[in-house]
Design a protein around this motif. Sequence first.
Motif, short mmCIF file in Angstrom:
data_model
loop_
_atom_site.label_atom_id
_atom_site.label_comp_id
_atom_site.label_asym_id
_atom_site.label_seq_id
_atom_site.Cartn_x
_atom_site.Cartn_y
_atom_site.Cartn_z
N PHE A 280 48.77 28.62 29.77
CA PHE A 280 47.96 29.39 29.25
C PHE A 280 46.70 29.93 30.22
CE2 PHE A 280 43.42 29.45 27.30
CZ PHE A 280 43.56 30.59 26.17
N LEU A 281 46.37 28.93 31.15
CA LEU A 281 45.40 29.48 32.22
C LEU A 281 46.01 30.36 33.25
CD1 LEU A 281 43.73 26.02 32.85
CD2 LEU A 281 42.82 27.80 31.57
N VAL A 282 47.38 30.26 33.58
CA VAL A 282 47.89 31.14 34.32
C VAL A 282 47.90 32.57 33.82
CG1 VAL A 282 50.23 31.69 35.70
CG2 VAL A 282 49.43 29.43 35.74
N ILE A 283 48.44 32.61 32.53
CA ILE A 283 48.39 33.88 31.94
C ILE A 283 47.08 34.48 31.72
CG2 ILE A 283 48.99 35.00 29.66
CD1 ILE A 283 51.35 32.93 29.31
N ILE A 284 46.04 33.67 31.63
CA ILE A 284 44.73 34.56 31.56
C ILE A 284 44.36 34.78 32.88
CG2 ILE A 284 42.27 33.67 31.06
CD1 ILE A 284 42.98 32.09 28.85
N GLY A 285 44.73 34.02 33.87
CA GLY A 285 44.38 34.70 35.24
C GLY A 285 44.92 35.99 35.64
N ILE A 286 46.40 35.99 35.19
CA ILE A 286 47.06 37.32 35.71
C ILE A 286 46.52 38.55 34.80
CG2 ILE A 286 49.47 38.39 35.32
CD1 ILE A 286 50.42 35.46 35.97
N VAL A 287 46.40 38.02 33.63
CA VAL A 287 46.08 39.33 32.69
C VAL A 287 44.23 39.54 33.18
CG1 VAL A 287 45.10 40.13 30.32
CG2 VAL A 287 47.46 38.86 30.82
N ALA A 288 43.49 38.77 33.39
CA ALA A 288 42.18 39.06 33.92
C ALA A 288 42.20 39.70 35.35
CB ALA A 288 41.37 37.70 34.18
N LEU A 289 43.13 39.46 36.24
CA LEU A 289 43.26 40.20 37.51
C LEU A 289 43.73 41.62 37.29
CD1 LEU A 289 44.83 37.44 39.67
CD2 LEU A 289 42.48 38.44 39.98
N PHE A 290 44.57 41.78 36.17
CA PHE A 290 44.89 43.23 35.92
C PHE A 290 44.02 44.13 35.52
CE2 PHE A 290 46.41 46.14 32.55
CZ PHE A 290 47.32 46.85 33.43
N PHE B 203 41.55 44.82 38.46
CA PHE B 203 41.95 45.77 39.42
C PHE B 203 42.38 47.19 38.81
CE2 PHE B 203 44.17 41.89 41.64
CZ PHE B 203 43.33 41.98 42.70
N THR B 204 42.47 47.27 37.48
CA THR B 204 42.58 48.66 36.83
C THR B 204 40.87 49.09 36.35
OG1 THR B 204 42.87 47.59 34.69
CG2 THR B 204 44.74 48.19 36.00
N ARG B 205 40.04 48.20 37.01
CA ARG B 205 38.58 48.78 36.70
C ARG B 205 38.34 48.86 35.28
NH1 ARG B 205 37.26 52.25 42.06
NH2 ARG B 205 38.12 50.93 43.56
N GLU B 206 38.77 48.21 34.43
CA GLU B 206 38.47 48.16 32.78
C GLU B 206 37.78 46.98 32.57
OE1 GLU B 206 41.80 48.71 30.22
OE2 GLU B 206 43.10 49.77 32.03
N ILE B 207 36.31 47.19 33.22
CA ILE B 207 35.27 45.97 32.95
C ILE B 207 35.23 45.59 31.67
CG2 ILE B 207 33.02 45.41 33.47
CD1 ILE B 207 35.03 45.69 35.88
#
Length: 91
Positions: free
Chosen positions: A34-44, A47-51
């Motif tokens: 769960f934490l890994v998936i959250i980290g990957i999606v949060a980084l996405f 990086f796409t600047r969708e704050i």
Amino acid sequence: MMHSVKAAVILAAKDDPNTQQLADWLRNIFGPLFLVIIGIVALFFLFTREITRFIQFIVLSIVIAVVFYYPGIITSVAKGIVQALGVEDTG
């Protein structure tokens, strides 16, 4: 014959499955995932600047994590809401 069957049923009823160990095992497996998936999606989102979506995602992730890691909090919150609203507890 009938007494031995009743005794076997009574003895079997006392040996309930331990669901707490199952819940701990599932948390140990799915928690890091769960934490890994959250980290990957949060980084996405970063990086796409969708704050705005990033903030929404983080808030939703925190709510899901609290419910996942502390499932007893749901009953505590529900009891607090019932007391705050002044609803009678019948049971």
